[in-house]
Design a protein around this motif. Structure first.
Motif, PDB file in Angstrom:
ATOM      1  N   ALA A 177     -24.581  -7.298 -55.726  1.00  0.00           N
ATOM      2  CA  ALA A 177     -23.510  -7.764 -54.613  1.00  0.00           C
ATOM      3  C   ALA A 177     -22.255  -7.099 -54.683  1.00  0.00           C
ATOM      4  N   MET A 178     -21.811  -6.753 -55.896  1.00  0.00           N
ATOM      5  CA  MET A 178     -20.404  -6.420 -55.952  1.00  0.00           C
ATOM      6  C   MET A 178     -20.735  -4.758 -55.811  1.00  0.00           C
ATOM      7  N   ALA A 179     -21.735  -4.144 -56.121  1.00  0.00           N
ATOM      8  CA  ALA A 179     -21.720  -2.794 -56.132  1.00  0.00           C
ATOM      9  C   ALA A 179     -22.174  -2.417 -54.858  1.00  0.00           C
ATOM     10  N   GLY A 180     -22.668  -3.006 -53.945  1.00  0.00           N
ATOM     11  CA  GLY A 180     -23.211  -2.573 -52.620  1.00  0.00           C
ATOM     12  C   GLY A 180     -22.139  -2.205 -51.634  1.00  0.00           C
ATOM     13  N   PRO A 181     -21.009  -3.060 -51.695  1.00  0.00           N
ATOM     14  CA  PRO A 181     -19.849  -2.279 -50.825  1.00  0.00           C
ATOM     15  C   PRO A 181     -19.087  -0.978 -51.344  1.00  0.00           C
ATOM     16  N   VAL A 182     -19.285  -1.025 -52.749  1.00  0.00           N
ATOM     17  CA  VAL A 182     -18.705   0.015 -53.458  1.00  0.00           C
ATOM     18  C   VAL A 182     -19.508   1.270 -53.062  1.00  0.00           C
ATOM     19  N   LYS A 183     -20.697   1.237 -53.177  1.00  0.00           N
ATOM     20  CA  LYS A 183     -21.629   2.175 -52.976  1.00  0.00           C
ATOM     21  C   LYS A 183     -21.400   2.774 -51.386  1.00  0.00           C
ATOM     22  N   LEU A 184     -21.312   1.913 -50.538  1.00  0.00           N
ATOM     23  CA  LEU A 184     -21.039   2.542 -49.252  1.00  0.00           C
ATOM     24  C   LEU A 184     -19.527   2.822 -48.794  1.00  0.00           C
ATOM     25  N   GLY A 185     -18.679   3.013 -50.119  1.00  0.00           N
ATOM     26  CA  GLY A 185     -17.088   3.478 -49.800  1.00  0.00           C
ATOM     27  C   GLY A 185     -16.583   2.402 -49.293  1.00  0.00           C
ATOM     28  N   PHE A 186     -16.747   1.003 -49.490  1.00  0.00           N
ATOM     29  CA  PHE A 186     -16.029  -0.044 -48.927  1.00  0.00           C
ATOM     30  C   PHE A 186     -15.380  -0.998 -50.079  1.00  0.00           C
ATOM     31  N   GLY A 187     -15.446  -0.416 -51.186  1.00  0.00           N
ATOM     32  CA  GLY A 187     -15.045  -1.310 -52.315  1.00  0.00           C
ATOM     33  C   GLY A 187     -13.611  -1.673 -52.340  1.00  0.00           C
ATOM     34  N   ALA A 188     -13.268  -2.886 -52.719  1.00  0.00           N
ATOM     35  CA  ALA A 188     -12.000  -3.173 -53.003  1.00  0.00           C
ATOM     36  C   ALA A 188     -11.857  -4.601 -53.952  1.00  0.00           C
ATOM     37  N   PRO A 189     -10.907  -4.654 -54.594  1.00  0.00           N
ATOM     38  CA  PRO A 189     -10.687  -5.740 -55.464  1.00  0.00           C
ATOM     39  C   PRO A 189     -10.422  -7.214 -54.517  1.00  0.00           C
ATOM     40  N   LEU A 190     -11.039  -8.379 -54.996  1.00  0.00           N
ATOM     41  CA  LEU A 190     -10.848  -9.645 -54.288  1.00  0.00           C
ATOM     42  C   LEU A 190      -9.735 -10.615 -54.721  1.00  0.00           C
ATOM     43  N   GLY A 191      -9.179 -10.962 -53.629  1.00  0.00           N
ATOM     44  CA  GLY A 191      -7.973 -11.792 -53.996  1.00  0.00           C
ATOM     45  C   GLY A 191      -6.962 -11.304 -54.375  1.00  0.00           C
TER      46      GLY A 191
END
Length: 322
Positions: A177-191
């Motif tokens: 679940a954490m890696a999904g957005p990162v793989k798509l180039g939308f990764g970001a820290p939370l809060g």
């Protein structure tokens, strides 16, 4: 050794079953349903109804209790909260009832718990002796889970309680679940990104559970976490680097996650910095003590696809706006 596993078809149970089998042990599952084609003998039980195959416990010399509904699935309605609780305590009550009967060979019970027990701890490094703080759902749920296992020790059994951190595995849990957005180039820290994430590679967790089963020196509660917890920012950054992806945003604000997830946002916005000192003092050696090496083992370079041009462009645009 004959090992009976509850929750044997879950993320940890599946891998643990294989590890135990490879080590020469005989594995059986205790499940509410029979799985056609399962390589493991399966006994049926229904903790809510208080029924169990009478041959289940006599099969075993040790029991690993992993049963418990996934806290990350479904909205936390009143009914779901009750289900989360019942799925943990009802099975332990049923096991206790069966283990009071004569005619079994069980001497060891490894009963799972979780680091959610400690509540929100900020930057404090917590140990097995830390008194739980706060009364959020995860803390209350885990305290009840451990309390349900306590009566087993009064039966003269060796009871070991691993308080499991965030399990890193590609087969499920938090990492995909954490890696999904990162793989798509939308990764970001939370809060804030400063909340601590205490993690463990699934292989190390299963090796640790195996050690708890076969070595009688293990008894009581242990934090089942790697020695190097990371903040959410550090974890997300390391994951992006291993996946060769940029981070698009500085961070995702807490209020957005609270609006999207409601009460469940506590799972990602709060953290626990948990010590592995007691496990290390017991002589256990981690294969993956560092976060980067754990992530690289799960995502070897040969299996990481190159970023798509659209991802690269979008990531570059995001960097230009920051």
């Amino acid at each position: 050794m004959n090992v009976l596993i509850t929750g044997g078809t879950g993320l940890v149970g599946t891998r643990l079953s294989a590890v135990l089998t490879e080590a020469g042990h005989h594995v059986a599952h205790l499940s509410r349903t029979l799985a056609p084609g399962s390589p493991y003998r399966t006994f049926q039980w229904d903790p809510a109804a208080g029924t169990i195959d009478p041959a289940a416990v006599p099969f075993a010399e040790a029991v690993v209790n992993l049963a418990g509904a996934n806290v990350g699935e479904g909205k936390w309605t009143a009914a779901r909260k009750q289900e989360l609780l019942a799925s943990r305590v009802d099975g332990l009550a049923l096991l206790h009832r069966e283990l009071t009967k004569p005619g079994h060979r069980v001497r060891t019970v490894v009963s799972a718990s979780a680091i959610g027990l400690y509540g929100t701890t900020g930057d404090a490094l917590v140990t097995e002796d830390t008194v739980p703080v706060g009364h959020d759902l995860l803390a209350d749920l885990t305290q009840a889970w451990e309390q349900a296992a306590t009566p087993l020790a009064a039966l003269g059994l060796r009871v070991v309680v691993p308080r499991i951190g965030v399990v890193l595995s590609l087969a499920g849990g938090a990492l995909p679940a954490m890696a999904g957005p990162v793989k798509l180039g939308f990764g970001a820290p939370l809060g804030s990104g400063q909340q601590w994430l205490s993690w463990i590679h699934i292989n190390d967790l299963c090796r640790l559970l195996l050690a708890m089963l076969i070595d009688e020196a293990w008894q009581g509660a242990y934090n089942a976490v790697a020695p190097n917890p990371a903040t959410n920012t550090a974890f997300t950054t390391a994951l992006a680097e291993v996946l060769h992806r940029p981070l698009l945003l500085p961070r995702i604000p807490a209020f957005i996650l609270q609006l999207a997830l409601g009460e469940q946002s506590e799972m990602v916005l709060t953290g626990k910095r948990v010590s592995a000192a007691k496990v290390l003092a017991q002589g256990f050696t981690f294969e993956f003590a560092g976060l980067r090496e754990a992530l690289q083992a799960l995502y070897p370079p040969a299996l990481i696809p190159a970023p798509q041009p659209t991802q690269t462009l979008m990531a570059g645009a995001g960097s230009a706006r920051s």
